[in-house]
Design a protein around this motif. Structure first.
Motif, PDB file in Angstrom:
ATOM      1  N   GLN A   1       0.074  44.589 -34.950  1.00 50.60           N
ATOM      2  CA  GLN A   1      -1.126  44.998 -35.680  1.00 50.60           C
ATOM      3  C   GLN A   1      -0.835  46.354 -36.265  1.00 50.60           C
ATOM      4  O   GLN A   1      -0.084  47.146 -35.681  1.00 50.60           O
ATOM      5  CB  GLN A   1      -2.361  44.991 -34.799  1.00 50.60           C
ATOM      6  CG  GLN A   1      -2.408  45.886 -33.585  1.00 50.60           C
ATOM      7  CD  GLN A   1      -2.434  47.368 -33.778  1.00 50.60           C
ATOM      8  OE1 GLN A   1      -1.825  48.107 -33.013  1.00 50.60           O
ATOM      9  NE2 GLN A   1      -3.133  47.827 -34.815  1.00 50.60           N
ATOM     10  N   GLU A   2      -1.430  46.613 -37.435  1.00 48.98           N
ATOM     11  CA  GLU A   2      -1.302  47.939 -38.034  1.00 48.98           C
ATOM     12  C   GLU A   2      -2.683  48.401 -38.471  1.00 48.98           C
ATOM     13  O   GLU A   2      -3.351  47.751 -39.251  1.00 48.98           O
ATOM     14  CB  GLU A   2      -0.316  47.939 -39.200  1.00 48.98           C
ATOM     15  CG  GLU A   2      -0.504  46.815 -40.222  1.00 48.98           C
ATOM     16  CD  GLU A   2       0.446  46.940 -41.430  1.00 48.98           C
ATOM     17  OE1 GLU A   2       0.838  48.068 -41.786  1.00 48.98           O
ATOM     18  OE2 GLU A   2       0.767  45.896 -42.020  1.00 48.98           O
TER      19      GLU A   2
ATOM     20  N   ASN B   1      -0.687  40.957 -38.450  1.00 49.62           N
ATOM     21  CA  ASN B   1       0.244  40.264 -39.334  1.00 49.62           C
ATOM     22  C   ASN B   1       1.669  40.378 -38.790  1.00 49.62           C
ATOM     23  O   ASN B   1       1.858  40.679 -37.612  1.00 49.62           O
ATOM     24  CB  ASN B   1       0.126  40.842 -40.755  1.00 49.62           C
ATOM     25  CG  ASN B   1       0.462  42.324 -40.816  1.00 49.62           C
ATOM     26  OD1 ASN B   1       1.158  42.861 -39.952  1.00 49.62           O
ATOM     27  ND2 ASN B   1      -0.024  42.999 -41.835  1.00 49.62           N
ATOM     28  N   THR B   2       2.659  40.111 -39.650  1.00 53.26           N
ATOM     29  CA  THR B   2       4.046  40.367 -39.247  1.00 53.26           C
ATOM     30  C   THR B   2       4.687  41.255 -40.300  1.00 53.26           C
ATOM     31  O   THR B   2       4.262  41.258 -41.449  1.00 53.26           O
ATOM     32  CB  THR B   2       4.889  39.075 -39.121  1.00 53.26           C
ATOM     33  OG1 THR B   2       5.049  38.505 -40.419  1.00 53.26           O
ATOM     34  CG2 THR B   2       4.237  38.067 -38.192  1.00 53.26           C
ATOM     35  N   VAL B   3       5.702  41.997 -39.892  1.00 52.66           N
ATOM     36  CA  VAL B   3       6.478  42.799 -40.832  1.00 52.66           C
ATOM     37  C   VAL B   3       7.950  42.398 -40.704  1.00 52.66           C
ATOM     38  O   VAL B   3       8.384  41.954 -39.659  1.00 52.66           O
ATOM     39  CB  VAL B   3       6.319  44.308 -40.574  1.00 52.66           C
ATOM     40  CG1 VAL B   3       4.977  44.796 -41.086  1.00 52.66           C
ATOM     41  CG2 VAL B   3       6.464  44.643 -39.092  1.00 52.66           C
TER      42      VAL B   3
ATOM     43  N   VAL C   1       9.185  42.368 -49.033  1.00 49.59           N
ATOM     44  CA  VAL C   1       8.413  41.736 -47.965  1.00 49.59           C
ATOM     45  C   VAL C   1       7.960  42.889 -47.075  1.00 49.59           C
ATOM     46  O   VAL C   1       8.783  43.689 -46.629  1.00 49.59           O
ATOM     47  CB  VAL C   1       9.269  40.747 -47.162  1.00 49.59           C
ATOM     48  CG1 VAL C   1       8.424  40.075 -46.089  1.00 49.59           C
ATOM     49  CG2 VAL C   1       9.863  39.695 -48.090  1.00 49.59           C
ATOM     50  N   ARG C   2       6.663  43.005 -46.843  1.00 47.56           N
ATOM     51  CA  ARG C   2       6.138  44.226 -46.207  1.00 47.56           C
ATOM     52  C   ARG C   2       6.944  44.653 -44.972  1.00 47.56           C
ATOM     53  O   ARG C   2       7.075  43.873 -44.035  1.00 47.56           O
ATOM     54  CB  ARG C   2       4.663  44.045 -45.833  1.00 47.56           C
ATOM     55  CG  ARG C   2       4.388  43.258 -44.578  1.00 47.56           C
ATOM     56  CD  ARG C   2       2.965  43.460 -44.055  1.00 47.56           C
ATOM     57  NE  ARG C   2       1.970  42.595 -44.661  1.00 47.56           N
ATOM     58  CZ  ARG C   2       1.752  41.311 -44.356  1.00 47.56           C
ATOM     59  NH1 ARG C   2       2.463  40.706 -43.438  1.00 47.56           N
ATOM     60  NH2 ARG C   2       0.803  40.632 -44.952  1.00 47.56           N
ATOM     61  N   PRO C   3       7.469  45.888 -44.991  1.00 50.87           N
ATOM     62  CA  PRO C   3       8.068  46.426 -43.763  1.00 50.87           C
ATOM     63  C   PRO C   3       6.991  47.149 -42.947  1.00 50.87           C
ATOM     64  O   PRO C   3       7.156  47.410 -41.758  1.00 50.87           O
ATOM     65  CB  PRO C   3       9.102  47.427 -44.286  1.00 50.87           C
ATOM     66  CG  PRO C   3       8.585  47.852 -45.629  1.00 50.87           C
ATOM     67  CD  PRO C   3       7.695  46.751 -46.154  1.00 50.87           C
TER      68      PRO C   3
ATOM     69  N   PHE D   1      -4.064  42.279 -46.230  1.00 47.61           N
ATOM     70  CA  PHE D   1      -3.470  42.737 -47.493  1.00 47.61           C
ATOM     71  C   PHE D   1      -2.203  41.941 -47.798  1.00 47.61           C
ATOM     72  O   PHE D   1      -1.569  41.410 -46.907  1.00 47.61           O
ATOM     73  CB  PHE D   1      -3.136  44.232 -47.403  1.00 47.61           C
ATOM     74  CG  PHE D   1      -4.303  45.119 -47.691  1.00 47.61           C
ATOM     75  CD1 PHE D   1      -5.330  45.247 -46.771  1.00 47.61           C
ATOM     76  CD2 PHE D   1      -4.397  45.812 -48.895  1.00 47.61           C
ATOM     77  CE1 PHE D   1      -6.430  46.056 -47.042  1.00 47.61           C
ATOM     78  CE2 PHE D   1      -5.491  46.622 -49.170  1.00 47.61           C
ATOM     79  CZ  PHE D   1      -6.501  46.745 -48.240  1.00 47.61           C
ATOM     80  N   PRO D   2      -1.804  41.927 -49.102  1.00 49.01           N
ATOM     81  CA  PRO D   2      -0.661  41.100 -49.517  1.00 49.01           C
ATOM     82  C   PRO D   2       0.625  41.357 -48.737  1.00 49.01           C
ATOM     83  O   PRO D   2       0.938  42.485 -48.367  1.00 49.01           O
ATOM     84  CB  PRO D   2      -0.492  41.475 -50.985  1.00 49.01           C
ATOM     85  CG  PRO D   2      -1.859  41.843 -51.436  1.00 49.01           C
ATOM     86  CD  PRO D   2      -2.480  42.539 -50.263  1.00 49.01           C
ATOM     87  N   LEU D   3       1.365  40.266 -48.547  1.00 49.34           N
ATOM     88  CA  LEU D   3       2.669  40.269 -47.875  1.00 49.34           C
ATOM     89  C   LEU D   3       3.729  40.970 -48.707  1.00 49.34           C
ATOM     90  O   LEU D   3       4.633  41.592 -48.170  1.00 49.34           O
ATOM     91  CB  LEU D   3       3.087  38.796 -47.671  1.00 49.34           C
ATOM     92  CG  LEU D   3       4.489  38.499 -47.203  1.00 49.34           C
ATOM     93  CD1 LEU D   3       4.658  38.989 -45.770  1.00 49.34           C
ATOM     94  CD2 LEU D   3       4.762  36.995 -47.269  1.00 49.34           C
ATOM     95  N   LEU D   4       3.628  40.844 -50.033  1.00 49.18           N
ATOM     96  CA  LEU D   4       4.686  41.364 -50.909  1.00 49.18           C
ATOM     97  C   LEU D   4       4.214  42.618 -51.640  1.00 49.18           C
ATOM     98  O   LEU D   4       3.087  42.670 -52.135  1.00 49.18           O
ATOM     99  CB  LEU D   4       5.116  40.284 -51.904  1.00 49.18           C
ATOM    100  CG  LEU D   4       5.618  38.965 -51.272  1.00 49.18           C
ATOM    101  CD1 LEU D   4       6.105  38.010 -52.363  1.00 49.18           C
ATOM    102  CD2 LEU D   4       6.713  39.200 -50.254  1.00 49.18           C
ATOM    103  N   ILE D   5       5.086  43.619 -51.697  1.00 50.52           N
ATOM    104  CA  ILE D   5       4.728  44.932 -52.248  1.00 50.52           C
ATOM    105  C   ILE D   5       5.675  45.283 -53.396  1.00 50.52           C
ATOM    106  O   ILE D   5       6.895  45.320 -53.197  1.00 50.52           O
ATOM    107  CB  ILE D   5       4.835  46.017 -51.153  1.00 50.52           C
ATOM    108  CG1 ILE D   5       4.003  45.624 -49.932  1.00 50.52           C
ATOM    109  CG2 ILE D   5       4.410  47.380 -51.694  1.00 50.52           C
ATOM    110  CD1 ILE D   5       4.151  46.582 -48.751  1.00 50.52           C
ATOM    111  N   PRO D   6       5.117  45.537 -54.600  1.00 54.21           N
ATOM    112  CA  PRO D   6       5.982  45.895 -55.735  1.00 54.21           C
ATOM    113  C   PRO D   6       6.801  47.153 -55.405  1.00 54.21           C
ATOM    114  O   PRO D   6       6.289  48.094 -54.796  1.00 54.21           O
ATOM    115  CB  PRO D   6       4.981  46.188 -56.861  1.00 54.21           C
ATOM    116  CG  PRO D   6       3.725  45.484 -56.474  1.00 54.21           C
ATOM    117  CD  PRO D   6       3.696  45.484 -54.978  1.00 54.21           C
TER     118      PRO D   6
END
Lengths: 479, 479
Positions: free
Chosen positions: B160-161, B138-140, B108-110, B68-73
């Motif tokens: 991993q999540e 991924n990374t957070v 940036v996804r936490p 899923f996308p790295l960036l979250i509105p």
């Protein structure tokens, strides 16, 4: 899931067909983060197969995996002049951490040369520290403003980026070409997509490279699409980042570097190259499900049919084939046939009372019209059938590619063909940036690839400007 | 590389020792991106082993990988109230794309709950679409302001999540505990680190969860450290994100969700738990190099010694052991011994003329003092030795953990032990948020884990506030 007929025909609008298929086959999806793609499990599973293929080949060349920071301070990104010039317009910037404004803007990595080479400059002191052979599996963000095309164009790209450093240019050039060759193998062996292999022109090369090599593909709309690139960076970055070592003659020297990458775009190209008006057609080696078995129940012998179908699937799995039984209730066999055709599963088995009582299966290959029958005792033949299908798909795709390439030296003809995307044109060329600019202005097309071999010139003169030709090159619209 | 003696002793300052070892063993490095870690190949290779272990276990439970996308509105991140409250202070914000300011800030996804569940709300319509069983590697990014500790604390975390959705709470609770159990297995079987398994208190649970489960470890400085968590989210997110389905009684219902994660922190804990004043000691199952062979040359029989050493290494590799020969010139055997001790390689083989002419090898285990001799014909015994070492390391670590846990109900004693990090204390507790706040104020310690089993109460009264005790719990300083 959606097992209805496709609205878009592949022949009339390749791109609309592509969008519909990728969405409906649940390969990928759009997201609330505009321009970003959700890679759904069915699409991601293909990425995992590609990843494993490449990872094994890279490791066999001594490359090891690593992970470098996602965010890059602006001053690092600026260190190599042509690099920042190439990437600045499409960088996403982090300017706040929590509630505080940051002193230094941080780029979400558009590629990792700068953050990696900063570390290399601390790690390399002597020729004994070389070569450095590292690779990362990560994502990069580039602020695309054009419309998102799932897998083909978007603001975040799944990829790998390799970054090596050597004591001499010969080793760097060898590494660049080794990796190019691995990419060629991935495209042809795994994805059954034939490629044109060669060098990029000055105008098309990577920002900061001495030379960029490419594996280039040809789509059925006569557009070309770049599937992976391998760059010889020479000493451009090592001079900017001060990556120096004492060689075995006790002299200081700058390292010679390479970087090389392949992205999920390779899969997007594969979807475009194969496929028909029923949906995807996946080459068996990349297919997450290689064989699907569908029970045809009659309400009377269901238990026996399901037991037999389970035995068949177990036998197939034990041959190392990715095989699934779809025994879901509430969906008709016909609905399921459509669904797996949409998803491009290479082989479908139909198993009803007829098959169960005769110890047989009905076999339908995704890329053939006729059904055949296979006796259970010969079930190992499915492996052969998958291998044949893989080879045939590459052969067919190569025929199609070759039919879209025209060798031509008449200037007028070439211009007209390029303008209308009538074909990919191979012609003789001077190779200058200025000439390429003119071609682009006139036709919208660009040079796609310059063959590696010293071929006989098609003409002594450049087809476009009339100056002396330097080599032959392929031109086309690009996607 | 650096094969000098360590400056910091493990017993006198565990954390300084840790920093020195992780840097010198080339497990990880700091970077120009402040607060971010470079995972060097030796450290990343361990992450790959852990990844493969978990990936196989997850897939066996039907979980599939996705991206899923790295960036979250920002507006998505805000949808679940307690979630944004928990994460807002540590979000890195993208506010610019290229030269333009963005209309909507992007986090940036936490962590990916919000961006994933937004998609789930579109994907789920009927009970037939459930369960959803997805995982991401991924990374957070979380904007830590405390000092960076490589692998333990930093602004970007490899992890991993997993994010699952079910038709009923029972399945969600089962999934939460299944994953907890996989994490326990990873810690104990793979990393040889014993864990306390249980539930987190109200104050310590995940922002947005109904219940958080944890695998908790105990370090040699008597601090506790959380290695992985598994959350039952109930319907908190499904109500906020409108993830509804028609159940098989034709009723609309919200899905029940779980999320669960393990990060590279688990490896950091492993480094802290094992190791001595020479460096790391890696449990064989996670070690990138399980056996290293070092030739002892004498200038006379070098060719014969090297040929023999190569044969030995080939034989070991063919048993599926990760084995390397270090035949680099310019380094003494003694230097190499120190180097591989620093790196924690489980078994070292010494191969000189004595060994080569008698078809033997000298064997030195990283966690034992004495060398032994092994005949080449018995080389398969190395596998047994590695297995034994793995089991012994877990046994020793468990003994050490148990020695650091005190069962105590005297209030004064408990407060004093917690204040000084004299031990982890198990005691009876009321479990209220208010009481936990007071404990933290008084001692700096927090509740670490509440056992899953209904244990007999150590006392009827809460050790801290004197109210009725609800259960026993472990308390300690946390790292």
């Amino acid at each position: 899931m959606c097992a209805e007929k496709l609205k878009n025909m592949r022949e009339s609008n390749l791109i609309e067909w592509y969008n519909e298929v990728v969405l409906n086959a649940e390969v990928a999806d759009f997201s609330e983060a505009k321009g970003f793609t959700v890679y759904r499990p069915y699409g991601y599973a293909m990425w995992e197969v590609l990843e494993e293929y490449l990872d094994v080949k890279f490791k066999a060349k001594g490359v090891k995996n690593t992970y470098f920071p996602l965010l890059i301070p602006e001053y690092l990104l600026k260190k190599e002049a042509s690099h920042i010039k190439g990437f600045a317009p499409e960088v996403a910037w982090v300017t706040k951490g929590g509630d505080r404004d940051l002193d230094v803007k941080l780029a979400v990595r558009p590629t990792s040369e700068t953050i990696m080479y900063d570390s290399y400059s601390r790690w390399v002191k002597s020729y004994r520290d070389l070569p450095i052979l590292l690779n990362q599996w990560n994502t990069v963000v580039r602020w695309e403003t054009k419309e998102t095309r799932l897998f083909l164009r978007g603001r975040e790209v799944l990829w790998q980026e390799g970054h090596c450093a050597f004591a001499d240019n010969k080793s760097a050039e060898e590494n660049t070409l080794d990796m190019l060759n691995i990419y060629k193998g991935a495209m042809e062996e795994l994805l059954a997509v034939p490629v044109l292999v060669g060098r990029k022109s000055e105008a098309e090369k990577f920002a900061g490279a001495v030379a960029t090599y490419t594996v280039e593909t040809v789509l059925s709309n006569n557009f070309a699409s770049q599937a992976a690139t391998s760059h010889n960076l020479g000493q451009n970055f090592s001079k900017a980042f001060e990556i120096k070592f004492i060689d075995n003659n006790n002299q200081w020297n700058y390292v010679y570097q390479t970087s090389w990458g392949m992205s999920m775009r390779a899969l997007g190209i594969m979807f475009l190259v194969h496929g028909d008006n029923k949906g995807l057609i996946l080459p068996p080696r990349i297919a997450p499900i290689q064989v699907v078995a569908i029970p045809i129940l009659n309400g009377k012998d269901d238990k026996m049919i399901l037991k037999y179908a389970n035995d068949v699937v177990s036998a197939i799995k034990s041959d190392g084939i990715r095989c699934e039984l779809d025994s879901r209730e509430g969906y008709t066999p016909g609905w399921k046939f459509n669904e797996y055709e949409l998803k491009g599963v290479p082989i479908r088995l139909e198993i009803g009372i007829k098959e169960a009582s005769a110890a047989k299966v009905s076999v339908k290959k995704r890329n053939e019209k006729e059904k055949t029958t296979l006796e259970l005792k010969n079930i190992k033949m499915l492996k052969v059938a998958l291998d044949e299908m893989q080879a045939n798909m590459l052969k067919e795709a190569r025929k199609s590619m070759e039919s879209r390439i025209i060798i031509e030296k008449d200037t007028k003809n070439v211009i007209s063909i390029l303008k209308s995307a009538g074909a990919i044109v191979k012609t003789s060329w001077c190779g200058t940036e200025k000439c390429e600019e003119t071609i682009k202005e006139k036709t919208g097309a660009t040079s796609r690839v310059i063959p590696l071999e010293n071929e006989k010139l098609i003409s002594d003169k450049c087809t476009f400007c009339g100056d002396d030709a330097k080599y032959n090159a392929y031109f086309g619209q690009s996607y």
